[in-house]
Each structure stands twice: as structure tokens, then as C-alpha cells.
Design a protein around this motif. Sequence first.
Motif, mmCIF file in Angstrom:
data_model
loop_
_atom_site.group_PDB
_atom_site.id
_atom_site.type_symbol
_atom_site.label_atom_id
_atom_site.label_comp_id
_atom_site.label_asym_id
_atom_site.label_seq_id
_atom_site.Cartn_x
_atom_site.Cartn_y
_atom_site.Cartn_z
ATOM 1 N N LEU A 196 -26.727 -7.815 15.318
ATOM 2 C CA LEU A 196 -26.062 -6.813 14.486
ATOM 3 C C LEU A 196 -26.984 -6.233 13.416
ATOM 4 O O LEU A 196 -27.125 -5.018 13.293
ATOM 5 C CB LEU A 196 -24.829 -7.446 13.816
ATOM 6 N N ARG A 197 -27.624 -7.092 12.637
ATOM 7 C CA ARG A 197 -28.417 -6.609 11.509
ATOM 8 C C ARG A 197 -29.612 -5.766 11.978
ATOM 9 O O ARG A 197 -29.957 -4.754 11.372
ATOM 10 C CB ARG A 197 -28.898 -7.786 10.666
ATOM 11 N N LEU A 212 -30.087 2.017 12.760
ATOM 12 C CA LEU A 212 -29.077 3.073 12.634
ATOM 13 C C LEU A 212 -28.836 3.488 11.187
ATOM 14 O O LEU A 212 -28.100 4.424 10.922
ATOM 15 C CB LEU A 212 -27.748 2.593 13.240
ATOM 16 N N GLY A 213 -29.450 2.776 10.229
ATOM 17 C CA GLY A 213 -29.270 3.115 8.818
ATOM 18 C C GLY A 213 -27.931 2.675 8.270
ATOM 19 O O GLY A 213 -27.407 3.278 7.333
ATOM 20 N N ILE A 214 -27.364 1.607 8.841
ATOM 21 C CA ILE A 214 -26.042 1.117 8.430
ATOM 22 C C ILE A 214 -26.214 -0.196 7.662
ATOM 23 O O ILE A 214 -26.918 -1.103 8.119
ATOM 24 C CB ILE A 214 -25.135 0.889 9.649
ATOM 25 N N GLU A 215 -25.590 -0.305 6.501
ATOM 26 C CA GLU A 215 -25.665 -1.533 5.719
ATOM 27 C C GLU A 215 -24.688 -2.569 6.275
ATOM 28 O O GLU A 215 -23.556 -2.239 6.634
ATOM 29 C CB GLU A 215 -25.342 -1.241 4.249
ATOM 30 N N LYS A 230 -17.035 -13.770 8.163
ATOM 31 C CA LYS A 230 -17.038 -12.568 8.986
ATOM 32 C C LYS A 230 -18.205 -11.667 8.616
ATOM 33 O O LYS A 230 -18.604 -11.591 7.447
ATOM 34 C CB LYS A 230 -15.738 -11.781 8.800
ATOM 35 N N ALA A 231 -18.737 -10.995 9.626
ATOM 36 C CA ALA A 231 -19.749 -9.969 9.378
ATOM 37 C C ALA A 231 -19.027 -8.637 9.211
ATOM 38 O O ALA A 231 -17.970 -8.404 9.795
ATOM 39 C CB ALA A 231 -20.724 -9.898 10.549
ATOM 40 N N PHE A 232 -19.629 -7.778 8.392
ATOM 41 C CA PHE A 232 -19.029 -6.459 8.206
ATOM 42 C C PHE A 232 -20.124 -5.424 7.993
ATOM 43 O O PHE A 232 -21.269 -5.749 7.645
ATOM 44 C CB PHE A 232 -18.055 -6.455 7.024
ATOM 45 N N ALA A 233 -19.770 -4.181 8.234
ATOM 46 C CA ALA A 233 -20.676 -3.057 7.996
ATOM 47 C C ALA A 233 -19.966 -2.070 7.083
ATOM 48 O O ALA A 233 -18.746 -2.131 6.902
ATOM 49 C CB ALA A 233 -21.058 -2.395 9.316
ATOM 50 N N THR A 234 -20.760 -1.177 6.487
ATOM 51 C CA THR A 234 -20.191 -0.180 5.578
ATOM 52 C C THR A 234 -20.289 1.197 6.203
ATOM 53 O O THR A 234 -21.386 1.652 6.573
ATOM 54 C CB THR A 234 -20.935 -0.183 4.233
ATOM 55 N N LYS A 235 -19.151 1.877 6.350
ATOM 56 C CA LYS A 235 -19.096 3.221 6.923
ATOM 57 C C LYS A 235 -18.305 4.122 5.983
ATOM 58 O O LYS A 235 -17.157 3.828 5.662
ATOM 59 C CB LYS A 235 -18.428 3.195 8.307
ATOM 60 N N ASP A 236 -18.976 5.180 5.505
ATOM 61 C CA ASP A 236 -18.346 6.118 4.558
ATOM 62 C C ASP A 236 -17.790 5.373 3.343
ATOM 63 O O ASP A 236 -16.704 5.682 2.845
ATOM 64 C CB ASP A 236 -17.229 6.913 5.246
ATOM 65 N N GLY A 237 -18.533 4.351 2.897
ATOM 66 C CA GLY A 237 -18.123 3.598 1.721
ATOM 67 C C GLY A 237 -17.036 2.585 1.974
ATOM 68 O O GLY A 237 -16.611 1.882 1.038
ATOM 69 N N GLN A 238 -16.570 2.462 3.212
ATOM 70 C CA GLN A 238 -15.491 1.534 3.550
ATOM 71 C C GLN A 238 -16.031 0.356 4.357
ATOM 72 O O GLN A 238 -16.935 0.504 5.174
ATOM 73 C CB GLN A 238 -14.405 2.251 4.358
ATOM 74 N N ARG A 241 -19.819 -2.445 22.287
ATOM 75 C CA ARG A 241 -18.619 -1.639 21.998
ATOM 76 C C ARG A 241 -18.215 -1.688 20.530
ATOM 77 O O ARG A 241 -17.501 -0.801 20.054
ATOM 78 C CB ARG A 241 -17.448 -2.128 22.856
ATOM 79 N N GLU A 242 -18.694 -2.726 19.791
ATOM 80 C CA GLU A 242 -18.350 -2.827 18.383
ATOM 81 C C GLU A 242 -18.884 -1.633 17.584
ATOM 82 O O GLU A 242 -18.357 -1.299 16.531
ATOM 83 C CB GLU A 242 -18.898 -4.134 17.801
ATOM 84 N N PHE A 243 -19.918 -0.981 18.087
ATOM 85 C CA PHE A 243 -20.502 0.133 17.355
ATOM 86 C C PHE A 243 -19.654 1.401 17.432
ATOM 87 O O PHE A 243 -19.903 2.363 16.707
ATOM 88 C CB PHE A 243 -21.924 0.394 17.856
ATOM 89 N N GLU A 244 -18.642 1.389 18.304
ATOM 90 C CA GLU A 244 -17.690 2.508 18.314
ATOM 91 C C GLU A 244 -16.923 2.553 17.000
ATOM 92 O O GLU A 244 -16.511 3.623 16.535
ATOM 93 C CB GLU A 244 -16.734 2.373 19.499
ATOM 94 N N LYS A 245 -16.730 1.376 16.367
ATOM 95 C CA LYS A 245 -16.047 1.319 15.070
ATOM 96 C C LYS A 245 -16.847 2.032 13.979
ATOM 97 O O LYS A 245 -16.293 2.427 12.951
ATOM 98 C CB LYS A 245 -15.827 -0.137 14.639
ATOM 99 N N LEU A 246 -18.168 2.173 14.216
ATOM 100 C CA LEU A 246 -19.043 2.732 13.202
ATOM 101 C C LEU A 246 -19.400 4.192 13.489
ATOM 102 O O LEU A 246 -20.324 4.744 12.900
ATOM 103 C CB LEU A 246 -20.325 1.902 13.103
ATOM 104 N N GLY A 247 -18.655 4.807 14.407
ATOM 105 C CA GLY A 247 -18.831 6.235 14.645
ATOM 106 C C GLY A 247 -19.866 6.573 15.696
ATOM 107 O O GLY A 247 -20.477 7.647 15.632
ATOM 108 N N PHE A 248 -20.056 5.709 16.688
ATOM 109 C CA PHE A 248 -21.006 5.990 17.752
ATOM 110 C C PHE A 248 -20.300 6.042 19.099
ATOM 111 O O PHE A 248 -19.386 5.257 19.367
ATOM 112 C CB PHE A 248 -22.102 4.914 17.792
ATOM 113 N N TYR A 249 -20.734 6.993 19.932
ATOM 114 C CA TYR A 249 -20.317 6.990 21.325
ATOM 115 C C TYR A 249 -21.101 5.904 22.045
ATOM 116 O O TYR A 249 -22.292 5.702 21.800
ATOM 117 C CB TYR A 249 -20.611 8.332 21.998
#
Length: 491
Positions: A419-420, A426-429, A438-446, A464-472
Motif C-alpha cells: 500500500l505505502r 500516486l502521491g497519496i498520503e 487499520k490502514a487508511f489513505a487521505t482523499k480530498d482531505g477525507q 481493487r482497493e484503489f477504486e476507493k481512491l478515485g482510480f479506474y
Amino acid sequence: MRSKKGRRLAALLAALALFVAAMAGCSDTDLGFFKLIKEVSELESFTVSADIEVEYDENVLNSFYYYYYDDEEGSAIKVKLGIVGEVVYSPPLDTYLNLKVKYGINSNDMPHEANIRLFNGVYYMPVEDYVDLHVELLRLGDYSDKMCRAVKTAATKETGECDYVILGDDAYLYQWLSFTGLSMYMDEIIAEEKEITELLTNTIMRLFSGLSTGMTKAVPDGYAMEVTPEKAVDFYSSVFKYISQNKPAIRKGMVEFFESLPEAEEEIIDYFLDEIEYYAPSKWDSDYAKLLLRGSSLNAQVTKNGDRYTQDADLKLRFKDEPLLSFAGSSGIMAKDDINQEAPTLDNPISLEDIDTILERAERRINYVNTMTISWRSWYFYDVDDGFNWIGVDVDYLEGYAWHYMDCINDYGTLFVPLREVCGWLGIEVGWDAAEKKAFATKDGQRVDIEGQLYAGTMFVKIREFEKLGFYVAYEYDSEWEQHTVTLRRK
């Protein structure tokens, strides 16, 4: 049975004997050249200025390392340096070096400058200088001016109150300084035993009185050296020949040396002399070395005028008739006792690892990834413990692209990626919630929770987890080649 201690000492003596014989020789000009070099190296405080040009070719460099490998994307790199500063090797500071370096890379003719400080064995550079250097390297990698300015702004903002970057200890630039002629002296372990070193040097100088490098000459106020592959290889061979032909005298001299040392082991001398014969180069070795390095040359000169020393070096290294490296430099060194030795102010330092993380984060936030393609073949995971293996990743940035490998897990046909590492591209924190585990990522401040599994302290997740972060996420399979391809594309 020879002891490990004996072998180490024999190896040390062999290296030191060859070093002194090859470097000092015994002609008047050989001695004069290296005595003057040694005189420069023993200065405790001096000012220095130097102009240096370095050029190397990555294609030839790869060929040099691998003989047959050519990197088609390699290119010639030209670096220009202008150095001024002061150096102190005496109390009240253990060591203090303060240099201002102007530099230019390729077509940029020295438009930048950086400051380097060495204080008590640690190198420092102002944060803004380090950021500028990083951005200039991005420019060298074909980043646009707009992208470079954006990365610099983002990185400068994120460094906050940090003033200096800790580059590392003095071993980090020690060899570079020696190469440019700013500092030349023997290994610390040898230098600490000053009396033994001097005794051994004098012994070897006497034993090798019949040798001369034939590569030095006197010039006004100093000495010059000219080295070619032919001269160097021939002299190197003559050293081995001389030792073999003068074994009794050399053995006697080494016995006298050993008798002045505690725990003398006479068998080490015989071992040393035997090893010399064993490692003596054959004519084929010598001729092959001359052929590989044909056209190479080193011209060096050191002069003294009052308290000022001048050292010049011009190195042209060729490998298989191709230019590998060129180095041209001139340094002026002025002995000076009244250098300001007050301890420098080096507040709010940041580690090299932390500043590189900040720069990488800033770069990826500006030059983000549009598309990431992960590909592997079914047999990649055959007979691999826990289905753990490296697979290829093709990353298409906003500007440029790159190819990487990363560790992945194949869990009964389902691919898990780190993940990291992927989010870094991808430039995702990302973060870790210790309470909820739990692991989490930040998308649009959320915050976006990510499902996965821990392996050796690393969180691995399904693609498929990256679909949650706005990726096809698209998947393809080529049955003929057993090729699996997963593509992440930014929406």
C-alpha cells in the motif's frame, strides 16, 4: 597454518609496500613530487580555491562495469564546479571545512551555488541549497521549468523551520576531496601509528632504491607527473619483478622492521614474498590492460610559491577506445593560521533521509502519476514461499515515465501490492490507526479506510482497493504468454 592476524598484516604490508613503491618511487623527481604532495596534506589550516570540470558518459560507464552491457538511454553528463573556502584541522575545532561551491550541469554554465560545511566530522548543507540542487537534477531529467518551480515551492514550504541538511559523516566526501587534490593522506588506521608508518616508509624506500616510476619530472617551483596505461602497467609489472629478484635484501629489511614491532611473526614475511610472486601480472594481463585503457592519461602537477601551493590535474579515462571520464581541475591552497575558528551555528538540522522524503513527496504531488501498469506472468510465483515475489511496474507520470520493481503477494491467484509504496507513486498520503489496527489513505482531505493484510510489517492490499481512491482499475490476461496486466488510471 597462517593466522588470520598474520594474513591481514601480510596483506597490509603488501598493499603498503606497493603503494610506497609505486607512489614514491626512489628517483629524485618521484621523491620530490610526493614529498610536496605530503607537505600540502599536512597543513592544519588553509584557504582553498578550485575550478573543476568533470564529464562522463553513462553508456561507456555501463560498458566499463559489465563489459558487454550498453544502456541505450545513457547520456554524457558535464559538471562544472568553482570552489572557494577554508579548512581547519586543528584545535579548538576538531575539523572545520567551509566551502562555497558554484556549479553548472550540462548546458547550465554555473548559475547555481551551494555551501558545504564540515564540522567535527559531519557535513552540512543549507536546506535551500540542497533543494536547489535537487531541482537542478530534475531539470537535467527533462522536467519543464514550470514543474521545477512548482516542486521547489512545495518543497521549500514543507521544510519549514529546518536550516541545514545533515549530509553524513566525513567519509561521505572524503574520497572526493582527495580526488580533487584538496586533501591527500593515508588511511586513518595507518596514520594513527605515525612512528610505525614512518619506519615502514623509510624501510621500503631503502628496499626499493633501485626503482623509479619514470613518470615524474621537475618543473619551475615544483614537480609534474604524466601517467599513461603503458607507463603504469609497465611500472606495476616492474615492481613485482623487482621484489622477486631482490628477495634476500627485501626479506632482511622486513625482518629488521618486524623486530621493532611487538608480536613479530617472521613467517608473515615469507607469506608476503610468496604472495607477491603469486599475484604478479602475466604479460597477457599487462597487454590486455593496456588495450582496454588505450588512450587514457593522467597529468598532474604540484608547485609551491611561498605559502601558496597549486595543484593541477587532467585525467582522461578511455575504455575500449570510448571516452569514459574526463576530469580537469586546478586548486590553489594557501597556508593560513588566522582562519576564524569559532564554532559555526548549525541550528535546526534535518536528516538526509527526511529531506529526501520531503522532496520525493513534493515531487510526486506536483508530477503525479496518470497511469500505473503492473504486469507479471503466472510462473513468477511458481515455487516461491508464501507467493512473495518481485514484479514489474510501469509508471507514466505527468512528465516522464519510469520502470520499477516491487514486492507483491499472490494469495491463491489474487494479487496484493504494498500500500505505502504504490500510494507513494500516486502521491497519496497513507497512515496507520494503531487503535483500530487499520490502514487508511487521505482523499480530498477525507480518511478512506483500506482493507488488506500485514506481512513482515508491510500492509499489502488488493488492486481493487484503489477504486476507493478515485482510480479506474482494469485487468487483462494473455493466455498465450500467461501475462497478467493490471492498469490503474486516474479518473
